[in-house]
Design an enzyme around this catalytic site. Sequence first.
Site, PDB file in Angstrom:
ATOM      1  N   CYS A 281       0.840  -1.211   0.000  1.00 60.67           N
ATOM      2  CA  CYS A 281       0.000   0.000   0.000  1.00 60.67           C
ATOM      3  C   CYS A 281       0.872   1.257   0.000  1.00 60.67           C
ATOM      4  O   CYS A 281       1.630   1.509   0.936  1.00 60.67           O
ATOM      5  CB  CYS A 281      -0.920  -0.016   1.224  1.00 60.67           C
ATOM      6  SG  CYS A 281      -1.809   1.527   1.486  1.00 60.67           S
TER       7      CYS A 281
ATOM      8  N   CYS B 242       0.156   3.603   2.905  1.00 63.86           N
ATOM      9  CA  CYS B 242       0.734   3.137   4.175  1.00 63.86           C
ATOM     10  C   CYS B 242       2.178   3.596   4.323  1.00 63.86           C
ATOM     11  O   CYS B 242       2.608   4.000   5.405  1.00 63.86           O
ATOM     12  CB  CYS B 242       0.656   1.613   4.280  1.00 63.86           C
ATOM     13  SG  CYS B 242      -1.031   0.961   4.299  1.00 63.86           S
TER      14      CYS B 242
END
Length: 428
Positions: free
Chosen positions: A45, A48
């Site tokens: 991600c 993230c």
Amino acid sequence: MKNVILTGLLSVIAVVSGYVEELDDKFKEYQQNELWLVEFYAPWCTYCHTFEPIWYEVGAELKSLGSPVNVGKMDTTVHTSIASEFNIRGYPTIKLFKGDLCFDYKGPRTKDAIIEFTNRVSGPVVRPLSSVQLFQHVMSRHDLIFVYIGGESFLKNEYYKAATEYIVHTYFFTASVKVLPKAVTLQDVPVVAVFKDGTYYLYNEFDGDLSSWINRERFPSYFQIDSFSLYQMGEQSKLVALAVVDEKNPSEESIRYKTLMERLSTEYRDHYKSDYQFGYMDGNEYINGLIMGEVVMPSIIVLNMTIDGYWLPESKIETIEDLLLFLNSVLDGSATLLGGNGFLQCTKRVLYKAKSTVVLMFQTAPVFSCFVVGLPVGIVVMVIWGTCTAVPADDEKPEEGATASPGKKAIELQPDNTEKTSEAKKED
């Protein structure tokens, strides 16, 4: 490169110092008796990775403040059962665990906002205001609070239930009449009040159930709305009337739109309080993604977040009367509803979001994106190529009259030879 090094350094410091703990499947064993603020993430991600330094700052600051809240993170691609149990659907997902209760954080991904949420939710659901000074202190720190005034009652029980549900959004207090500001006048007690916009409003039975009233009143009448607060509007039955402006390059028209919207929220609050939430948004990027088009700045738009629908004025808004006509046309159904959540619109939205995600991936991490997108495409191409170029099994059988090749085909022809030999023997 510097950002990667900084992130790696922060990771080491956070783990070594105990600010952020990497969690595993044993998390549930000690989660029940402790307060935990947890980020659920996935290594692939992009968001993230961008959020990672902020998360370490959150852990370090809570530790320095002496907070009882433990800060952790969990890789959902490794601990899939935990991710499934807590219904993790997007990344990064932030949850605060408090005994048997679990609270989702849906605000801005900033250190200050996350810490404010943590301090609010980890403490008592309803806090007492025991003095005039404490009441004034709380009012100076928060733009919006709910207060229950009075003794034990059925209303107080309902208030505590609603506070447990909405503590993720705002603060809840109790107070006696004697600690209230002198400007507050009450006809009856017990009562629930919301203090916001420099004034206060009282709940009454004509406003519906208490929980629904709190849900409608938990925003200021007019404020700067971002993507996170706009997302929360989908939980309400209200429409959202927005002035979409460019705060970096304010124009005379954008100032007029903001002023008209703010004036309307004050002067016509009682008329529209059940129908509209008023505000303004800086920039049109999020709105463009919502309507899958381009909203010119500045402009006025009304959104229905429950069905992803929207309305645009057919003529230019010059005065408050023009704005009133537009808002009323939306309510009476004479204005044209655009967007929505029909099948075709939902399909278009999925394709639009997929395209936007891919574009963003290539902008932020081009090498990784090439690998992620290229690998499955390459596999599909290889499968198609292999299927198209494969030789069918039937093509390998010998043509009629052809000489048998050594091996298996020679063995297959052997019975005929044996048969002829037997017949020859009979003739003999």
